[in-house]
Design a protein around this motif. Structure first.
Motif, mmCIF file in Angstrom:
data_model
loop_
_atom_site.group_PDB
_atom_site.id
_atom_site.type_symbol
_atom_site.label_atom_id
_atom_site.label_comp_id
_atom_site.label_asym_id
_atom_site.label_seq_id
_atom_site.Cartn_x
_atom_site.Cartn_y
_atom_site.Cartn_z
ATOM 1 N N SER A 1 0.839 -1.214 0.000
ATOM 2 C CA SER A 1 0.000 0.000 0.000
ATOM 3 C C SER A 1 0.866 1.254 0.000
ATOM 4 C CB SER A 1 -0.915 0.027 1.226
ATOM 5 O OG SER A 1 -1.680 -1.148 1.284
ATOM 6 N N ALA A 2 1.974 1.226 0.741
ATOM 7 C CA ALA A 2 2.861 2.395 0.798
ATOM 8 C C ALA A 2 3.425 2.702 -0.588
ATOM 9 C CB ALA A 2 3.996 2.132 1.785
ATOM 10 N N ALA A 3 3.561 1.662 -1.424
ATOM 11 C CA ALA A 3 4.133 1.848 -2.767
ATOM 12 C C ALA A 3 3.056 1.932 -3.850
ATOM 13 C CB ALA A 3 5.082 0.690 -3.069
ATOM 14 N N GLY A 4 1.793 2.023 -3.463
ATOM 15 C CA GLY A 4 0.698 2.146 -4.440
ATOM 16 C C GLY A 4 0.382 0.838 -5.165
ATOM 17 N N ILE A 5 0.746 -0.289 -4.570
ATOM 18 C CA ILE A 5 0.479 -1.597 -5.189
ATOM 19 C C ILE A 5 -0.749 -2.226 -4.540
ATOM 20 C CG2 ILE A 5 1.417 -3.939 -5.464
ATOM 21 C CD1 ILE A 5 4.196 -2.481 -5.542
ATOM 22 N N ALA A 6 -1.593 -2.855 -5.361
ATOM 23 C CA ALA A 6 -2.858 -3.421 -4.869
ATOM 24 C C ALA A 6 -2.651 -4.856 -4.392
ATOM 25 C CB ALA A 6 -3.888 -3.403 -5.991
ATOM 26 N N MET A 7 -3.387 -5.224 -3.331
ATOM 27 C CA MET A 7 -3.321 -6.596 -2.804
ATOM 28 C C MET A 7 -4.725 -7.054 -2.435
ATOM 29 S SD MET A 7 0.030 -7.549 -2.511
ATOM 30 C CE MET A 7 0.644 -8.252 -0.992
ATOM 31 N N HIS A 8 -4.890 -8.383 -2.379
ATOM 32 C CA HIS A 8 -6.232 -8.951 -2.189
ATOM 33 C C HIS A 8 -6.096 -10.396 -1.711
ATOM 34 C CE1 HIS A 8 -10.138 -10.243 -4.566
ATOM 35 N NE2 HIS A 8 -10.233 -10.457 -3.277
ATOM 36 N N PRO A 9 -6.527 -10.706 -0.492
ATOM 37 C CA PRO A 9 -6.527 -12.112 -0.077
ATOM 38 C C PRO A 9 -7.507 -12.914 -0.945
ATOM 39 C CG PRO A 9 -6.893 -10.647 1.805
ATOM 40 C CD PRO A 9 -7.046 -9.819 0.561
ATOM 41 N N LEU A 10 -7.116 -14.105 -1.325
ATOM 42 C CA LEU A 10 -8.011 -15.030 -2.063
ATOM 43 C C LEU A 10 -7.864 -16.362 -1.350
ATOM 44 C CD1 LEU A 10 -7.008 -14.112 -5.732
ATOM 45 C CD2 LEU A 10 -9.232 -13.684 -4.692
ATOM 46 N N ASN A 11 -8.486 -16.469 -0.198
ATOM 47 C CA ASN A 11 -8.133 -17.567 0.686
ATOM 48 C C ASN A 11 -9.014 -18.801 0.545
ATOM 49 O OD1 ASN A 11 -6.101 -18.290 2.342
ATOM 50 N ND2 ASN A 11 -7.175 -17.740 4.224
ATOM 51 N N GLN A 12 -9.756 -18.846 -0.550
ATOM 52 C CA GLN A 12 -10.685 -19.955 -0.746
ATOM 53 C C GLN A 12 -10.018 -21.338 -0.640
ATOM 54 O OE1 GLN A 12 -10.415 -17.073 -2.375
ATOM 55 N NE2 GLN A 12 -12.054 -16.718 -3.831
ATOM 56 N N PRO A 13 -8.797 -21.550 -1.196
ATOM 57 C CA PRO A 13 -8.227 -22.916 -1.146
ATOM 58 C C PRO A 13 -7.909 -23.388 0.265
ATOM 59 C CG PRO A 13 -7.039 -21.556 -2.738
ATOM 60 C CD PRO A 13 -7.938 -20.640 -1.968
ATOM 61 N N VAL A 14 -7.760 -22.470 1.216
ATOM 62 C CA VAL A 14 -7.528 -22.920 2.595
ATOM 63 C C VAL A 14 -8.878 -23.064 3.314
ATOM 64 C CG1 VAL A 14 -6.143 -22.616 4.666
ATOM 65 C CG2 VAL A 14 -5.371 -21.594 2.524
ATOM 66 N N GLU A 15 -9.840 -22.233 2.943
ATOM 67 C CA GLU A 15 -11.184 -22.382 3.526
ATOM 68 C C GLU A 15 -11.751 -23.763 3.194
ATOM 69 O OE1 GLU A 15 -12.580 -18.850 1.651
ATOM 70 O OE2 GLU A 15 -11.681 -17.565 3.187
ATOM 71 N N THR A 16 -11.471 -24.270 2.002
ATOM 72 C CA THR A 16 -11.990 -25.615 1.667
ATOM 73 C C THR A 16 -11.180 -26.717 2.373
ATOM 74 O OG1 THR A 16 -10.735 -25.588 -0.407
ATOM 75 C CG2 THR A 16 -13.058 -24.980 -0.537
ATOM 76 N N ILE A 17 -9.915 -26.439 2.716
ATOM 77 C CA ILE A 17 -9.150 -27.415 3.521
ATOM 78 C C ILE A 17 -9.854 -27.594 4.870
ATOM 79 C CG2 ILE A 17 -7.001 -27.818 4.807
ATOM 80 C CD1 ILE A 17 -5.443 -26.528 2.563
ATOM 81 N N ASP A 18 -10.186 -26.469 5.505
ATOM 82 C CA ASP A 18 -10.871 -26.533 6.809
ATOM 83 C C ASP A 18 -12.201 -27.273 6.688
ATOM 84 O OD1 ASP A 18 -8.894 -24.967 7.971
ATOM 85 O OD2 ASP A 18 -10.025 -23.101 7.796
ATOM 86 N N ARG A 19 -12.924 -26.957 5.624
ATOM 87 C CA ARG A 19 -14.276 -27.516 5.461
ATOM 88 C C ARG A 19 -14.209 -29.032 5.239
ATOM 89 N NH1 ARG A 19 -19.394 -27.416 6.904
ATOM 90 N NH2 ARG A 19 -20.890 -27.471 5.193
ATOM 91 N N GLU A 20 -13.254 -29.476 4.436
ATOM 92 C CA GLU A 20 -13.116 -30.930 4.208
ATOM 93 C C GLU A 20 -12.741 -31.627 5.512
ATOM 94 O OE1 GLU A 20 -10.315 -31.134 0.986
ATOM 95 O OE2 GLU A 20 -11.810 -30.469 -0.472
ATOM 96 N N ARG A 21 -11.906 -30.968 6.290
ATOM 97 C CA ARG A 21 -11.510 -31.560 7.572
ATOM 98 C C ARG A 21 -12.726 -31.645 8.508
ATOM 99 N NH1 ARG A 21 -6.522 -30.656 11.522
ATOM 100 N NH2 ARG A 21 -7.612 -31.072 13.440
ATOM 101 N N GLN A 22 -13.509 -30.566 8.555
ATOM 102 C CA GLN A 22 -14.691 -30.536 9.422
ATOM 103 C C GLN A 22 -15.681 -31.633 9.037
ATOM 104 O OE1 GLN A 22 -17.495 -27.380 8.721
ATOM 105 N NE2 GLN A 22 -18.196 -27.346 10.844
ATOM 106 N N LEU A 23 -15.864 -31.850 7.748
ATOM 107 C CA LEU A 23 -16.845 -32.842 7.278
ATOM 108 C C LEU A 23 -16.238 -34.229 7.129
ATOM 109 C CD1 LEU A 23 -18.706 -30.722 4.547
ATOM 110 C CD2 LEU A 23 -19.409 -31.156 6.910
#
Ligand SMILES: Cc1cc2nc3c(=O)[nH]c(=O)nc-3n(C[C@H](O)[C@H](O)[C@H](O)COP(=O)(O)O)c2cc1C
Length: 398
Positions: A327-349
């Motif tokens: 952000s200090a350098a004007g560069i954009a960032m964005h979490p895309l954490n879906q592949p870890v959310e499905t790890i948790d979900r598969e473990r839960q189920l």
């Protein structure tokens, strides 16, 4: 030509109806903030982060902490503040249900807040020693406030960290990125040098097999989430329906931060809120058609044990630093954490750990477990600020 009294009445009626419909549309457009940027008290914390009334006090650290990245803008935190210590508590009632069944993302978000607080310490005359609460996420008690970390404060005259000034500039940018401009080499080198914790590792991909496989994993996991009714309902519970609801809640997700084009944003704000299936299907389209294909950088933060509480905090601290330095350098960032959310979900189920295998192949080192995925690039548009609950709402004086 003369007009019969009946026809005149009809025309007058139609005119009145047009006016009423147009007036209603203008009223609704106004009411739903169709032509306005989000504003009001819910966005004041972005101006108040270094307010004179907090300066030099522990509350200045809280004012910085609440601006941190956090999952679905749930702001799952309470801060117990004395003159010498700030206790950071996980508010486990502010959870994402099946979207985050082990409160792993909650703890990563708490780590982001801890990092902002640590950065704000020297600027306010403190050094902090951070003590993370030990233990595993799988054993955590639900429903109430659970200690995540304690920040011990002592006086200091150390200089402020340069990343401190970036705290109010950091916003999640969900717009398309300018892929042709790539990702600055110097920033990549800075990122690679950043992990400071022996339990946290960073993988960065700008091309090649790893980049392709991570992009594919993000898209596939998004489709799997969209097909999981419980996950999208639990996610949807944090979508706010218009400015009035956001003014009340001051947390959760809103259309203005969704990365939509101006025309689509205006239409989406004007129309009734979409049900969970449709809004999440649109999110899957955005992921496949925009987020992944325009990412100049795809990255992974890994830890040695994904369900270790201190390591989840450490991963969040690193994400916050990466995002702030971008952000200090004007560069954009964005979490895309879906592949870890499905790890948790598969473990839960207790399902086959397909998602785990997908990311393990990319990391290619059994010592490291991915816990956070993101993209970066040169922005095509500035990202707006998201709402925050106030310092006074989340801080308790002891
Ligand atoms: C652990 C974690 C996971 C996140 N996952 C996603 C994600 O998958 N997709 C997304 O668009 N944003 C994600 N975010 C970003 C949050 O939604 C964002 O930080 C929050 O809405 C506050 O907005 P801000 O970052 O602009 O202040 C994540 C953030 C954290 C800390």
């Amino acid at each position: 030509m003369t007009t019969s009294p009946t026809r005149r009445r009809l025309l007058q009626g139609a005119g009145v109806l047009t006016l009423v419909v147009a007036g209603g549309a203008v009223w609704r457009a106004h009411d739903r903030g169709v032509f306005a940027e989000p504003s009001g008290a819910a966005y004041d914390p972005w101006e108040m982060w270094n307010a004179p009334e907090y300066e030099g006090t522990p509350l200045a650290l809280v004012a910085a902490g609440i601006l941190a990245s956090n999952p679905h803008n749930t702001q799952p935190w309470v801060f117990r503040v004395s003159d010498t210590e700030i206790e950071v508590l996980a508010d486990t009632s502010r959870h994402l249900g099946s979207f985050d069944p082990y409160l792993r993302e909650m703890h990563v978000g708490l780590g982001c807040a801890v990092e902002n607080m640590a950065l704000a310490a020297p600027a306010n005359g403190f050094t902090v020693e951070v003590e993370s609460a030990p233990g595993t996420l799988t054993a955590i008690e639900r429903g109430g406030l659970v200690r995540a970390a304690a920040l011990r404060l002592s006086p200091s005259s150390a200089a402020a960290d340069p990343l401190y000034e970036a705290i109010p500039k950091r916003h999640t940018n969900r717009y398309p990125y300018d892929l042709a401009r790539g990702f600055p080499e110097e920033m990549l080198r800075g990122f690679a040098a950043m992990p400071a914790d022996e339990n946290v590792a960073l993988s960065l991909f700008t091309e090649g097999k790893g980049y392709e496989a991570l992009g594919r994993a993000i898209i596939d996991a998004t489709d799997e989430i969209v097909a999981d009714h419980a996950m999208i309902e639990d996610s949807h519970a944090w979508f706010r329906d218009g400015p009035d609801e956001m003014a009340r809640e001051r947390s959760g997700l809103e259309l203005d931060t969704a990365g939509l084009s101006p025309a689509l944003l205006a239409a989406a704000k004007f129309l009734p809120a979409l049900p969970a299936e449709q809004s999440h299907a649109a999110w899957a389209d955005q992921t496949r058609d925009t987020h992944v294909p325009t990412a100049a950088l795809l990255g992974l933060i890994s830890v040695r044990d994904r369900y270790d509480r201190p390591q989840s905090l450490a991963a969040g601290r690193l994400w916050q630093r990466l995002h702030l330095s971008a952000s200090a350098a004007g560069i954009a960032m964005h979490p895309l954490n879906q592949p870890v959310e499905t790890i948790d979900r598969e473990r839960q189920l207790e399902m086959e750990a397909k998602s785990e295998a997908r990311l393990a192949e990319i990391v290619n080192n059994p010592d490291w477990q991915p816990t956070f995925c993101f993209r970066g690039g040169l922005p095509t548009r500035e990202a707006p600020a998201s709402a925050r609950r106030s310092v006074e709402t989340v801080a308790e004086k002891v």
